[in-house]
Design a protein around this motif. Structure first.
Motif, PDB file in Angstrom:
ATOM      1  N   THR A 187       0.820  -1.207   0.000  1.00 44.92           N
ATOM      2  CA  THR A 187       0.000   0.000   0.000  1.00 44.92           C
ATOM      3  C   THR A 187       0.857   1.262   0.000  1.00 44.92           C
ATOM      4  OG1 THR A 187      -0.146   0.064   2.415  1.00 44.92           O
ATOM      5  CG2 THR A 187      -1.893  -1.128   1.238  1.00 44.92           C
ATOM      6  N   ALA A 188       0.238   2.349  -0.437  1.00 40.82           N
ATOM      7  CA  ALA A 188       0.841   3.683  -0.368  1.00 40.82           C
ATOM      8  C   ALA A 188      -0.272   4.658  -0.024  1.00 40.82           C
ATOM      9  CB  ALA A 188       1.482   4.063  -1.699  1.00 40.82           C
ATOM     10  N   GLN A 189       0.003   5.592   0.875  1.00 42.07           N
ATOM     11  CA  GLN A 189      -0.997   6.568   1.288  1.00 42.07           C
ATOM     12  C   GLN A 189      -0.857   7.846   0.456  1.00 42.07           C
ATOM     13  OE1 GLN A 189      -3.539   6.269   3.812  1.00 42.07           O
ATOM     14  NE2 GLN A 189      -4.195   8.032   2.617  1.00 42.07           N
ATOM     15  N   LEU A 190      -1.938   8.233  -0.223  1.00 40.43           N
ATOM     16  CA  LEU A 190      -1.995   9.514  -0.921  1.00 40.43           C
ATOM     17  C   LEU A 190      -2.710  10.505  -0.013  1.00 40.43           C
ATOM     18  CD1 LEU A 190      -3.043   8.361  -4.515  1.00 40.43           C
ATOM     19  CD2 LEU A 190      -0.742   8.742  -3.610  1.00 40.43           C
ATOM     20  N   THR A 191      -2.282  11.757  -0.038  1.00 35.89           N
ATOM     21  CA  THR A 191      -2.892  12.803   0.774  1.00 35.89           C
ATOM     22  C   THR A 191      -3.266  13.971  -0.120  1.00 35.89           C
ATOM     23  OG1 THR A 191      -1.520  12.147   2.646  1.00 35.89           O
ATOM     24  CG2 THR A 191      -2.563  14.304   2.767  1.00 35.89           C
ATOM     25  N   ALA A 192      -4.487  14.460   0.028  1.00 39.76           N
ATOM     26  CA  ALA A 192      -4.964  15.585  -0.779  1.00 39.76           C
ATOM     27  C   ALA A 192      -5.141  16.819   0.106  1.00 39.76           C
ATOM     28  CB  ALA A 192      -6.291  15.229  -1.439  1.00 39.76           C
ATOM     29  N   THR A 193      -4.835  17.987  -0.484  1.00 39.26           N
ATOM     30  CA  THR A 193      -5.042  19.269   0.177  1.00 39.26           C
ATOM     31  C   THR A 193      -5.778  20.184  -0.796  1.00 39.26           C
ATOM     32  OG1 THR A 193      -2.981  18.994   1.400  1.00 39.26           O
ATOM     33  CG2 THR A 193      -3.920  21.217   1.334  1.00 39.26           C
ATOM     34  N   ALA A 194      -6.835  20.838  -0.322  1.00 38.38           N
ATOM     35  CA  ALA A 194      -7.622  21.754  -1.155  1.00 38.38           C
ATOM     36  C   ALA A 194      -7.166  23.190  -0.907  1.00 38.38           C
ATOM     37  CB  ALA A 194      -9.099  21.614  -0.837  1.00 38.38           C
TER      38      ALA A 194
END
Length: 141
Positions: free
Chosen positions: A55-62
């Motif tokens: 697995t790999a964690q993606l992180t989003a910022t608005a």
């Protein structure tokens, strides 16, 4: 709010507003301020997974139009361009399914991020050569 009822936003959040005249108070009106999402950044911009199930964690910022982080809680919808290669959970966790590559995006407020590419390339564990031994009896054979 001023004396004419004009409400001015100063920060994200909600406020309950009432008006009073002649000793009578109105029912409360809730005003909610939320910055509009103008762009979304997803990190890391690429990822490489080397085994099925990794697995790999993606992180989003608005961000808003001014480039500031949107202060409200933003819910992102994640998507994979190829779920046969890797899937993504509601929290942005990518899971490798098979060799290949897939692009991932996050969407919020009608805005979609640029694609992040995840490559799945399983490591070779061993190589078998057959036959194990052979004898050549002439040149060019």
């Amino acid at each position: 709010m001023n004396t004419t009822g004009l409400v001015t936003a100063v920060a994200d959040g909600s406020a309950s507003i009432t008006a009073t005249a002649g000793g009578v108070t109105s029912s409360p009106v809730t005003v909610t301020v939320a910055q509009a999402v103008a762009s979304i950044e997803v990190v890391p911009p690429t990822a490489a997974l080397t085994s099925v199930g990794e697995t790999a964690q993606l992180t989003a910022t608005a961000y808003d139009a001014g480039g500031d982080v949107v202060g409200e809680v933003v819910t992102f919808t994640w998507a994979s361009s190829n779920t046969g290669v890797a899937t993504v959970s509601a929290s942005g966790l990518v899971t490798a399914v098979a060799d290949g590559s897939a692009d991932f995006t996050a969407t919020a407020g009608g805005v979609t991020s640029s694609a992040v590419t995840v490559t799945v390339a399983q490591a070779v564990a061993s190589v078998d050569v057959s036959p194990v031994a052979t004898t050549l009896t002439s040149v060019g054979e």
